[in-house]
Motif scaffolding. Structure first.
Motif, PDB file in Angstrom:
ATOM      1  N   ILE A 100      79.667   3.532  41.540  1.00  0.00           N
ATOM      2  CA  ILE A 100      80.509   3.644  42.726  1.00  0.00           C
ATOM      3  C   ILE A 100      81.264   4.970  42.740  1.00  0.00           C
ATOM      4  CG2 ILE A 100      82.603   2.705  43.814  1.00  0.00           C
ATOM      5  CD1 ILE A 100      81.417  -0.090  43.050  1.00  0.00           C
ATOM      6  N   GLN A 101      81.748   5.395  41.581  1.00  0.00           N
ATOM      7  CA  GLN A 101      82.453   6.687  41.519  1.00  0.00           C
ATOM      8  C   GLN A 101      81.501   7.823  41.865  1.00  0.00           C
ATOM      9  OE1 GLN A 101      85.902   7.060  40.827  1.00  0.00           O
ATOM     10  NE2 GLN A 101      85.417   9.073  41.689  1.00  0.00           N
ATOM     11  N   ALA A 102      80.240   7.731  41.408  1.00  0.00           N
ATOM     12  CA  ALA A 102      79.243   8.743  41.753  1.00  0.00           C
ATOM     13  C   ALA A 102      78.964   8.729  43.255  1.00  0.00           C
ATOM     14  CB  ALA A 102      77.957   8.497  40.975  1.00  0.00           C
ATOM     15  N   TYR A 103      78.901   7.538  43.835  1.00  0.00           N
ATOM     16  CA  TYR A 103      78.696   7.401  45.288  1.00  0.00           C
ATOM     17  C   TYR A 103      79.867   8.032  46.047  1.00  0.00           C
ATOM     18  CZ  TYR A 103      78.404   5.073  49.862  1.00  0.00           C
ATOM     19  OH  TYR A 103      78.360   4.808  51.213  1.00  0.00           O
ATOM     20  N   ASP A 104      81.088   7.735  45.617  1.00  0.00           N
ATOM     21  CA  ASP A 104      82.268   8.306  46.275  1.00  0.00           C
ATOM     22  C   ASP A 104      82.269   9.832  46.169  1.00  0.00           C
ATOM     23  OD1 ASP A 104      83.150   5.809  46.991  1.00  0.00           O
ATOM     24  OD2 ASP A 104      84.604   5.620  45.359  1.00  0.00           O
ATOM     25  N   TYR A 105      81.863  10.344  45.021  1.00  0.00           N
ATOM     26  CA  TYR A 105      81.788  11.793  44.808  1.00  0.00           C
ATOM     27  C   TYR A 105      80.804  12.421  45.795  1.00  0.00           C
ATOM     28  CZ  TYR A 105      80.784  16.260  42.485  1.00  0.00           C
ATOM     29  OH  TYR A 105      80.598  17.596  42.207  1.00  0.00           O
ATOM     30  N   LEU A 106      79.679  11.755  46.014  1.00  0.00           N
ATOM     31  CA  LEU A 106      78.652  12.270  46.930  1.00  0.00           C
ATOM     32  C   LEU A 106      79.102  12.204  48.387  1.00  0.00           C
ATOM     33  CD1 LEU A 106      75.596  10.636  45.182  1.00  0.00           C
ATOM     34  CD2 LEU A 106      75.864  13.095  45.541  1.00  0.00           C
ATOM     35  N   MET A 107      80.030  11.309  48.688  1.00  0.00           N
ATOM     36  CA  MET A 107      80.457  11.099  50.072  1.00  0.00           C
ATOM     37  C   MET A 107      81.781  11.785  50.416  1.00  0.00           C
ATOM     38  SD  MET A 107      78.147   9.428  51.594  1.00  0.00           S
ATOM     39  CE  MET A 107      76.741   8.376  51.333  1.00  0.00           C
ATOM     40  N   GLN A 108      82.453  12.361  49.429  1.00  0.00           N
ATOM     41  CA  GLN A 108      83.786  12.911  49.673  1.00  0.00           C
ATOM     42  C   GLN A 108      83.731  14.223  50.460  1.00  0.00           C
ATOM     43  OE1 GLN A 108      85.437  13.635  45.776  1.00  0.00           O
ATOM     44  NE2 GLN A 108      84.173  15.434  45.404  1.00  0.00           N
TER      45      GLN A 108
END
Length: 498
Positions: free
Chosen positions: A216-224
């Motif tokens: 999820i943190q990787a997903y958030d990083y990709l979407m920020q």
């Protein structure tokens, strides 16, 4: 609705569930809040899809049949849109419907292997390993009526839900015992992801996925920072369906991880309920591997001989088996960040030394982040480190960074991201400071592959004297001691005489 209001409602639900005979502890009430929240989210998700289809002049095909939709069994409405309490099930009827009809129906969603990439299949995967523990229909009705007020029909609503769900999972971690497996400290995860810097082209894997914090943190990083708008339709499809992978051995952790990802907007996570260590790593081919690995695998456990045989270097220690697994699962040119206990770095028995030698000679173990004691309290007080390595050549030197918060970490005073900001900022510069240093591979080989963090700034200089000098110093000390003893004896004698 604000996050504060949403948190207030979740707190009310928690208080209600604590009074129910079927609920015992944070693990239970989080599990039960989760499935009710999840079904309300699915209802809003489908209503959104139906509205979008209507705008496009199409008709949406619902995943969940009418009888089992939220607005039919949980929270029916009158024609004027008001809550139809009179026709809402309650008491024993509600519990019987949930246990005997609703759950078996949802559990049947993951029988068609051709639908494995669909959200329908994932719903079935969630309910395969979860049961209703709420004993009282009146309790469940109270919970439903609170959750019915929540809407998850916009990105902001979904964000707020994901934040609250994370806090529930953190509560399970803080509960201690075995629930620590569900939650790794988010500041540490955030720092690891920001150093690894995943891209939209990557495939990301966690073989001990827990509540999916790393993915999820990787997903958030990709979407920020507005990145979402820059991705093509194909790239967004890759992110939602073919980017995130994980395994989880424990049924409840698997359920929490799956729901957590879906509630964060990843509709089809590739999570599997299995023991990662039962896979024979000799069978892995390049096509099976991942370009980014992020994980905090279990440590301190013991695996039986049949599991150990899946690894070239056999060991009962789970942390050593997981490390071998991740090394084998990393693509050429790939990047990994793994949390390991201190023992992995300094232990020198045959198995530990052999694995570290393989890691240093065949991978670039470029960075070790030494974490302070107490990172995983109250679940564990074990000292840990994060190792960062690439599958790109061998190791030439290791840059160490020692994280030193200004206070001793406790359950109520956990690590904060600000304690790791200097590490993230200094990662690429790799400078030598009072809390960072480098060690060349030659020194590590001489030390029999002991790669534990030993900050040279904290090592006191030892002056080695010749034996004659030591003897002379001892004799001098003896004279001083005897002189003092004589003085004390004289004072005592004088006192008696007086």
């Amino acid at each position: 609705m604000t996050i504060a209001n949403l948190q207030s409602k979740i707190n009310r639900i928690t208080d209600i569930l604590r009074r129910d005979d079927g609920i015992s502890g944070a693990m239970h009430y989080t599990e039960q809040i989760s499935w009710v929240l999840f079904l309300k989210y699915l209802f809003d998700y489908e209503e959104n899809k139906a509205q979008d289809a209507l705008v496009d002049g199409k008709q949406y095909k619902y995943i969940i049949d009418t009888k089992y939709r939220w607005d039919e069994w949980a929270y029916p409405l009158k024609e004027d849109g008001e809550y139809d309490l009179k026709n809402a099930m309650g008491g024993d009827d509600l519990i019987k419907f949930v246990n005997n009809d609703l759950f078996p129906y949802l559990q049947g969603f993951n029988t068609n292997i051709e639908e494995v990439k669909t959200i329908k299949y994932k719903i079935g995967a969630v309910f395969e390993f979860i049961t209703n523990r709420i004993a009282s229909g009146h309790t469940l009705r109270e919970v439903i009526e609170i959750i019915a007020d929540l809407n998850f029909q916009s990105k902001d609503d979904l964000f707020e839900l994901s934040v609250i769900y994370e806090s529930l999972l953190q509560g399970m971690g803080n509960d201690g015992g075995n629930s620590g497996e569900f939650y790794s400290p988010r500041p540490v995860i955030k720092a690891m992801v920001e150093v690894v810097k995943p891209t939209v082209k990557d495939t990301i894997y966690d073989g001990a996925v827990g509540s999916s914090g790393f993915l999820i943190q990787a997903y958030d990083y990709l979407m920020q920072d507005g990145k979402r708008e820059q991705y093509s339709t194909t790239q967004l499809k890759h992110i939602k369906e073919d980017m995130f992978f994980g395994n989880e051995k424990t049924p409840l952790a698997y359920v929490m991880g799956m729901m957590n990802m879906i509630l964060h907007g990843i509709e089809s996570p590739n999570l599997y309920k299995q023991n990662t260590l039962t896979q024979n790593i000799r069978d892995f081919e390049e096509k099976d591997r991942y370009s980014v690995i992020l994980a905090n695998p279990p440590f301190g456990g013991k695996e039986k001989k049949t599991v150990q045989q899946n690894f070239p270097i056999e060991s009962s220690a789970t942390e050593l088996l997981f490390l071998q697994h991740f090394m084998k699962m990393l693509k050429k040119g790939g990047k990994a960040a793994i949390i390991v206990p201190e023992g992995v770095l300094f232990q020198s028995n045959n198995a530990f030394t052999a694995v570290k030698q393989d890691l240093l000679e065949n991978f670039n173990l470029h960075t070790i982040l030494s974490l302070p004691a107490g990172i995983f309290l109250p679940y564990s007080g074990v000292k840990t480190n994060v190792i960062f390595f690439d599958r790109k050549g061998g190791t030439t030197d290791i840059w160490y960074y020692e994280c030193t918060p200004p206070y001793k970490l406790t359950k109520n005073k956990p690590v904060q991201y600000e304690h790791l900001e200097k590490f993230v900022a200094g990662f690429e510069k790799r400078e030598t400071t009072e809390y960072s240093w480098s060690v060349p591979i030659e020194e590590i080989r001489k030390a029999n592959y002991d790669i534990s963090a030993k900050n040279p700034a904290n090592i006191k200089k030892i002056i080695h004297q010749e034996p004659r000098g030591i003897l002379a110093e001892l004799k001098s000390n003896d004279k001083k001691i005897n002189s003092l003893l004589n003085e004390i004896g004289n004072l005592i004698q004088t006192g008696y005489e007086g």
